[in-house]
Write a protein that holds these residues in place. Structure first.
Motif, short mmCIF file in Angstrom:
data_model
loop_
_atom_site.label_atom_id
_atom_site.label_comp_id
_atom_site.label_asym_id
_atom_site.label_seq_id
_atom_site.Cartn_x
_atom_site.Cartn_y
_atom_site.Cartn_z
N MET A 195 14.63 -3.99 -53.26
CA MET A 195 14.28 -2.81 -52.49
C MET A 195 12.76 -2.80 -52.31
SD MET A 195 17.31 -1.15 -52.59
CE MET A 195 17.16 0.62 -52.55
N ASN A 219 18.70 -10.43 -59.73
CA ASN A 219 19.12 -9.05 -59.96
C ASN A 219 18.09 -8.02 -59.52
OD1 ASN A 219 20.17 -10.73 -62.68
ND2 ASN A 219 21.68 -9.45 -61.69
N PHE A 266 16.97 -4.55 -61.13
CA PHE A 266 17.08 -3.65 -62.29
C PHE A 266 15.64 -3.31 -62.66
CE2 PHE A 266 19.88 -3.11 -66.41
CZ PHE A 266 19.59 -1.77 -66.41
N TYR A 292 16.71 6.46 -63.53
CA TYR A 292 17.42 6.07 -62.32
C TYR A 292 18.67 6.95 -62.26
CZ TYR A 292 19.23 2.73 -58.79
OH TYR A 292 19.68 2.12 -57.65
N ARG A 342 28.34 -0.03 -66.04
CA ARG A 342 27.68 0.27 -64.77
C ARG A 342 28.74 0.53 -63.70
NH1 ARG A 342 26.01 -4.53 -61.97
NH2 ARG A 342 25.45 -3.26 -60.18
N PHE A 361 22.69 -0.34 -54.26
CA PHE A 361 21.90 0.58 -55.08
C PHE A 361 22.72 1.74 -55.63
CE2 PHE A 361 20.89 2.22 -50.74
CZ PHE A 361 21.08 3.60 -50.91
N GLY A 399 25.27 1.27 -57.30
CA GLY A 399 25.85 0.71 -58.54
C GLY A 399 24.93 0.87 -59.72
N ILE A 400 24.78 2.09 -60.16
CA ILE A 400 23.83 2.40 -61.24
C ILE A 400 24.24 1.70 -62.55
CG2 ILE A 400 25.08 4.57 -61.62
CD1 ILE A 400 22.45 5.79 -62.61
N LYS A 401 23.21 1.22 -63.24
CA LYS A 401 23.44 0.39 -64.44
C LYS A 401 23.15 1.16 -65.73
CE LYS A 401 22.23 -3.92 -62.12
NZ LYS A 401 21.31 -5.05 -62.07
#
Ligand code: MTE
Length: 321
Positions: A1, A84, A86, A196, A230, A239, A241-243
């Motif tokens: 991003m 990735n 993150f 996040y 997640r 985005f 797909g929050i971890k």
């Protein structure tokens, strides 16, 4: 991003991933295709040695019924776990694999609150029992216009939600990632307002495609992919797909989500994959599948229209992007 109001000194080159950068620097994910001769792709091993990957346990008794599956070629384990996003571990694509060893995925407590019958602090192993685990091979599409095919392991989020018992006031579900600078060194930089956060409308959260993932490729999630749990929402940009989730709240108003809060004109709440709505700075009409040479046309809802389009009937998807 990439968000344009960051000073260039704050942004590393991996964030937006224009073709030339990632082809030049991410040799390990290349498959070379000889288009003219029509010869199939040859996977080339990269020049960069793999960073030592932390050991992850194999998961047993996974249900593999092929539900919602695709038989498209799966992206290599190496690319899935070394390329990735993150930001809690750095903003370059290779940072999470390098830095996420400091995350401790056990013991792990998840706070459940809001409009729900059974709020409380839950141990992850009480929330997700091993005998429930299913494999789901999903196409994934990042807002940066690259895509992967990943064999996730997890349980439908709906199963968790039903156990928790949201009340009729719960219209949305909000998710939050851990905040702990010791475990997540990237949080010392305020590239995002931590934690996040992400959200889904209740019907999206209950859709059978929506998965709470705890593994991939038959093994536990590596830290860089969001251990210990997640979200996976395959018809939306990555985005969502929050971890490394530590809090799930049932709320009555649309919650804010990190990327929309940061750049509301570029990233929306819905974030449905839609080839007709370009990002203000690049097209969303096509994508590069990691490991392929030729770009592919992007499919509406990432190819999952049959399962999800009904949830948006009557909505102007240009306005609600
Ligand atoms: N979750 C947290 N907590 N922090 C992040 O920076 N990045 C998102 C999403 N979840 C992110 C996150 C973005 S932009 C993408 S594309 C996916 O994770 C990437 O998931 P992957 O690295 O497992 O492919």
């Amino acid at each position: 991003m990439l968000f344009k109001f960051l000073k260039s000194s704050h942004v590393k080159s991996g964030e937006i991933t224009p073709e030339n950068i990632y082809l030049g620097r991410r040799e390990f994910i290349q498959d070379t295709a000889r288009i003219g001769a029509g010869v199939a792709a040859v996977a080339t091993l990269g020049l960069t040695p793999s960073p030592a990957q932390a050991e992850v346990r194999a998961l047993d008794n996974i249900i593999r019924d092929g539900a919602f599956g695709t038989d498209e070629k799966q992206t290599s384990y190496r690319a899935v776990t070394e390329y990735n996003n993150f930001y809690e571990f750095g903003t370059d694509k290779s940072d999470p694999a390098r830095n996420a060893h400091s995350l401790r995925p056990r013991p792990w407590t998840v706070k459940i609150d809001g409009h729900v019958d059974n709020p409380g602090d839950y141990d992850i192993d009480d929330l997700i029992k091993p005998h429930m685990l299913q494999e789901r091979v999903y196409r994934m599409r990042c807002v940066e216009a690259w895509s992967m095919v990943i064999p996730w392991v997890g349980i439908p989020l709906a199963q968790i939600i039903k156990k928790l018992g949201p009340t009729s006031q719960a219209k949305y579900v909000r998710f939050e990632t851990l905040v702990d600078q010791k475990q997540m060194p990237g949080q010392s930089r305020r590239v995002i307002k931590w934690p996040y956060a992400e959200g889904l409308r209740m019907d999206e959260a209950m859709n059978p495609l929506t998965l709470m993932a705890v593994g991939l490729y038959g093994k536990e999630l590596p830290n860089q992919n969001g251990a210990p749990m997640r979200l996976v929402v395959p018809w939306k940009y990555g985005f969502k797909g929050i971890k490394s989730i530590v809090r799930i709240s049932f709320v009555d108003r649309m919650p804010s989500n990190s990327w929309k809060r940061l750049a509301p004109h570029e990233y929306g709440f819905y974030a449905n994959v839609n080839p007709e709505v370009d990002h203000p700075r690049w097209t969303q009409a096509n994508e590069r599948r990691i490991g392929e040479f030729r770009r592919r046309k992007t499919l509406m809802f990432n190819g999952y229209s049959e399962e999800v389009a009904h949830m948006y009937s009557g909505m102007n998807l240009k306005k609600y992007f």
